[in-house]
Design a protein around this motif. Structure first.
Motif, mmCIF file in Angstrom:
data_model
loop_
_atom_site.group_PDB
_atom_site.id
_atom_site.type_symbol
_atom_site.label_atom_id
_atom_site.label_comp_id
_atom_site.label_asym_id
_atom_site.label_seq_id
_atom_site.Cartn_x
_atom_site.Cartn_y
_atom_site.Cartn_z
ATOM 1 N N SER A 87 -14.942 -29.918 -25.325
ATOM 2 C CA SER A 87 -13.543 -29.835 -24.893
ATOM 3 C C SER A 87 -13.350 -30.340 -23.462
ATOM 4 C CB SER A 87 -13.042 -28.397 -25.002
ATOM 5 O OG SER A 87 -13.793 -27.549 -24.150
ATOM 6 N N GLY A 88 -14.464 -30.656 -22.763
ATOM 7 C CA GLY A 88 -14.354 -31.264 -21.442
ATOM 8 C C GLY A 88 -14.616 -30.349 -20.260
ATOM 9 N N GLU A 89 -14.869 -29.066 -20.473
ATOM 10 C CA GLU A 89 -15.161 -28.165 -19.362
ATOM 11 C C GLU A 89 -16.628 -28.268 -18.967
ATOM 12 O OE1 GLU A 89 -13.571 -24.958 -21.884
ATOM 13 O OE2 GLU A 89 -12.665 -24.236 -20.011
ATOM 14 N N MET A 90 -16.906 -28.004 -17.676
ATOM 15 C CA MET A 90 -18.279 -27.999 -17.176
ATOM 16 C C MET A 90 -18.775 -26.556 -17.057
ATOM 17 S SD MET A 90 -19.893 -29.155 -13.469
ATOM 18 C CE MET A 90 -19.199 -30.792 -13.402
ATOM 19 N N LEU A 91 -20.031 -26.359 -17.429
ATOM 20 C CA LEU A 91 -20.666 -25.061 -17.225
ATOM 21 C C LEU A 91 -21.057 -24.972 -15.756
ATOM 22 C CD1 LEU A 91 -21.693 -22.464 -18.621
ATOM 23 C CD2 LEU A 91 -23.894 -23.633 -18.906
ATOM 24 N N ILE A 92 -20.577 -23.932 -15.075
ATOM 25 C CA ILE A 92 -20.904 -23.753 -13.661
ATOM 26 C C ILE A 92 -21.599 -22.406 -13.476
ATOM 27 C CG2 ILE A 92 -19.065 -25.284 -12.861
ATOM 28 C CD1 ILE A 92 -17.414 -22.771 -12.131
ATOM 29 N N GLN A 93 -22.338 -22.302 -12.384
ATOM 30 C CA GLN A 93 -23.075 -21.071 -12.101
ATOM 31 C C GLN A 93 -22.692 -20.529 -10.728
ATOM 32 O OE1 GLN A 93 -26.871 -21.005 -10.032
ATOM 33 N NE2 GLN A 93 -27.399 -22.923 -11.101
ATOM 34 N N GLN A 94 -22.776 -19.208 -10.614
ATOM 35 C CA GLN A 94 -22.608 -18.579 -9.306
ATOM 36 C C GLN A 94 -23.989 -18.163 -8.805
ATOM 37 O OE1 GLN A 94 -20.341 -14.917 -9.065
ATOM 38 N NE2 GLN A 94 -19.713 -15.420 -6.961
ATOM 39 N N ARG A 95 -24.308 -18.615 -7.622
ATOM 40 C CA ARG A 95 -25.606 -18.291 -7.015
ATOM 41 C C ARG A 95 -25.652 -16.823 -6.612
ATOM 42 N NH1 ARG A 95 -28.308 -22.965 -5.172
ATOM 43 N NH2 ARG A 95 -29.109 -21.914 -3.335
ATOM 44 N N GLN A 96 -26.849 -16.282 -6.613
ATOM 45 C CA GLN A 96 -27.028 -14.885 -6.227
ATOM 46 C C GLN A 96 -26.653 -14.678 -4.755
ATOM 47 O OE1 GLN A 96 -27.423 -12.353 -7.981
ATOM 48 N NE2 GLN A 96 -28.797 -12.702 -9.696
ATOM 49 N N ASP A 146 -33.433 -14.459 -9.901
ATOM 50 C CA ASP A 146 -33.610 -14.876 -8.510
ATOM 51 C C ASP A 146 -32.619 -15.948 -8.069
ATOM 52 O OD1 ASP A 146 -35.734 -13.142 -8.357
ATOM 53 O OD2 ASP A 146 -37.257 -14.696 -8.581
ATOM 54 N N GLU A 147 -31.996 -16.619 -9.018
ATOM 55 C CA GLU A 147 -31.141 -17.755 -8.697
ATOM 56 C C GLU A 147 -29.667 -17.553 -9.083
ATOM 57 O OE1 GLU A 147 -32.115 -21.101 -7.722
ATOM 58 O OE2 GLU A 147 -34.226 -20.632 -7.494
ATOM 59 N N VAL A 148 -29.442 -17.123 -10.330
ATOM 60 C CA VAL A 148 -28.111 -17.209 -10.934
ATOM 61 C C VAL A 148 -27.528 -15.832 -11.210
ATOM 62 C CG1 VAL A 148 -26.775 -18.174 -12.857
ATOM 63 C CG2 VAL A 148 -28.814 -19.384 -12.023
ATOM 64 N N GLN A 149 -26.328 -15.623 -10.679
ATOM 65 C CA GLN A 149 -25.603 -14.372 -10.854
ATOM 66 C C GLN A 149 -24.834 -14.358 -12.170
ATOM 67 O OE1 GLN A 149 -22.150 -12.267 -8.160
ATOM 68 N NE2 GLN A 149 -23.453 -13.730 -7.171
ATOM 69 N N GLN A 150 -24.112 -15.470 -12.445
ATOM 70 C CA GLN A 150 -23.321 -15.591 -13.669
ATOM 71 C C GLN A 150 -22.987 -17.057 -13.908
ATOM 72 O OE1 GLN A 150 -19.247 -14.018 -13.552
ATOM 73 N NE2 GLN A 150 -19.321 -14.008 -11.309
ATOM 74 N N VAL A 151 -22.537 -17.340 -15.138
ATOM 75 C CA VAL A 151 -22.093 -18.684 -15.489
ATOM 76 C C VAL A 151 -20.736 -18.586 -16.175
ATOM 77 C CG1 VAL A 151 -24.407 -19.689 -15.717
ATOM 78 C CG2 VAL A 151 -23.318 -18.659 -17.720
ATOM 79 N N LYS A 152 -20.000 -19.687 -16.154
ATOM 80 C CA LYS A 152 -18.727 -19.751 -16.880
ATOM 81 C C LYS A 152 -18.354 -21.216 -17.062
ATOM 82 C CE LYS A 152 -15.495 -19.458 -12.955
ATOM 83 N NZ LYS A 152 -14.348 -18.713 -12.416
ATOM 84 N N TRP A 153 -17.436 -21.459 -17.982
ATOM 85 C CA TRP A 153 -16.900 -22.802 -18.192
ATOM 86 C C TRP A 153 -15.714 -23.005 -17.250
ATOM 87 C CZ3 TRP A 153 -19.754 -26.050 -20.787
ATOM 88 C CH2 TRP A 153 -20.613 -25.581 -21.780
ATOM 89 N N ALA A 154 -15.569 -24.230 -16.709
ATOM 90 C CA ALA A 154 -14.450 -24.518 -15.807
ATOM 91 C C ALA A 154 -13.985 -25.958 -15.993
ATOM 92 C CB ALA A 154 -14.865 -24.295 -14.355
ATOM 93 N N THR A 155 -12.687 -26.151 -15.861
ATOM 94 C CA THR A 155 -12.115 -27.494 -15.902
ATOM 95 C C THR A 155 -12.294 -28.169 -14.546
ATOM 96 O OG1 THR A 155 -9.945 -26.766 -15.130
ATOM 97 C CG2 THR A 155 -10.318 -26.726 -17.539
ATOM 98 N N LYS A 156 -12.054 -29.455 -14.499
ATOM 99 C CA LYS A 156 -12.111 -30.180 -13.229
ATOM 100 C C LYS A 156 -11.120 -29.572 -12.241
ATOM 101 C CE LYS A 156 -10.072 -34.158 -12.685
ATOM 102 N NZ LYS A 156 -9.672 -35.576 -12.710
ATOM 103 N N ASP A 157 -9.903 -29.285 -12.685
ATOM 104 C CA ASP A 157 -8.894 -28.721 -11.788
ATOM 105 C C ASP A 157 -9.306 -27.343 -11.262
ATOM 106 O OD1 ASP A 157 -7.315 -30.978 -12.055
ATOM 107 O OD2 ASP A 157 -6.030 -30.098 -13.604
ATOM 108 N N GLU A 158 -9.934 -26.542 -12.105
ATOM 109 C CA GLU A 158 -10.397 -25.223 -11.654
ATOM 110 C C GLU A 158 -11.489 -25.368 -10.585
ATOM 111 O OE1 GLU A 158 -9.613 -22.485 -15.628
ATOM 112 O OE2 GLU A 158 -11.405 -23.756 -15.565
ATOM 113 N N ILE A 159 -12.391 -26.318 -10.782
ATOM 114 C CA ILE A 159 -13.451 -26.532 -9.788
ATOM 115 C C ILE A 159 -12.861 -27.050 -8.479
ATOM 116 C CG2 ILE A 159 -15.527 -27.869 -9.233
ATOM 117 C CD1 ILE A 159 -16.232 -27.698 -12.255
ATOM 118 N N ILE A 160 -11.920 -27.980 -8.568
ATOM 119 C CA ILE A 160 -11.263 -28.490 -7.351
ATOM 120 C C ILE A 160 -10.585 -27.335 -6.608
ATOM 121 C CG2 ILE A 160 -9.440 -30.013 -6.449
ATOM 122 C CD1 ILE A 160 -11.951 -31.527 -7.516
#
Length: 172
Positions: free
Chosen positions: A41-50, A127-141
Motif C-alpha cells: 500500500s506504500g507505507e514504510m516500516l519505521i522503528q523507534q530507537r531505544q 538493545d536497539e528497537v523500542q517499537q515499529v509501525k507503518w508510516a506514510t511519507k507525509d507522516e514521516i515528513i
C-alpha cells in the motif's frame, strides 16, 4: 568488540580492519547499510530507537540500519541487520542497493524492498528497537518537522518512497 573492514575512496577493501569507535585515518572509510521495507500500500516500516541507545536515542528511524562488520558484503550486512533488529528474514543475495550515498567516513547503501510484514510477528532486538509501525511519507515528513525522526533530508525520504519500485533515477 565489533570490527569493520576499511575501504579506500574507491570502495575497495584495503585488507585492514578497525574497531568500532576508533578514529578513521585520512583515506579510510567503512560501509553502512539501511533497509527500508515498504508495504504494497506504500507505507514504510519505521522503528523507534531505544531511549538508552547511544546516538539518536528514542528517535524514529527508517526500518533498519547499521555498519557492515568484517567479512560482510553489503548484502550480507543488510540481511544481518534486518534479522538482528526486527527478526525478519530476507534473501539479499540477488539484490543490489537502490542507491549509495557517500558520507564523510563511508558509504551508505540503501535497500528498498516490498513486503507486507505482519509487525506483531516481528522479534524486536531489545538493545536497539523500542517499537515499529507503518508510516506514510507525509507522516514521516511531519515526524521530521516535529523533531522526533532522525533528521534525514526530507528530499531523501521522498526519494526513498519514489524509488521503491525502480532502480532508475528516471520516473519512466
Amino acid at each position: 568488540m565489533e570490527l569493520w573492514d576499511i575501504y579506500d575512496e574507491s570502495r575497495v577493501k584495503t585488507g585492514k580492519t578497525m574497531e568500532r569507535g576508533s578514529s578513521f585515518k585520512e583515506g579510510e572509510y567503512h560501509l553502512v547499510v539501511h533497509v527500508c521495507i515498504f508495504k504494497s500500500s506504500g507505507e514504510m516500516l519505521i522503528q523507534q530507537r531505544q531511549p538508552f541507545k547511544k546516538g539518536w536515542s528514542n528517535m524514529w528511524d527508517i526500518t533498519v540500519g547499521g555498519s557492515a562488520t568484517t567479512g560482510d558484503t553489503s548484502q550480507k550486512a543488510a540481511e544481518r541487520e534486518l534479522f538482528e533488529e526486527i527478526g525478519y528474514v530476507f534473501d539479499f543475495s540477488q539484490v543490489r542497493p537502490h542507491l549509495t550515498i557517500n558520507f564523510g567516513v563511508g558509504f551508505d547503501d540503501y535497500y528498498l524492498i516490498e513486503a507486507d510484514v505482519e509487525i506483531d510477528k516481528l522479534k524486536l532486538q531489545y538493545d536497539e528497537v523500542q517499537q515499529v509501525k507503518w508510516a506514510t511519507k507525509d507522516e514521516i515528513i511531519q515526524m521530521l518537522e516535529d523533531g522526533v525522526f532522525i533528521p534525514y533530508y526530507k528530499n531523501l525520504i521522498g526519494l526513498l518512497f519514489e524509488m521503491r519500485k525502480s532502480y532508475s533515477a528516471h520516473s519512466q
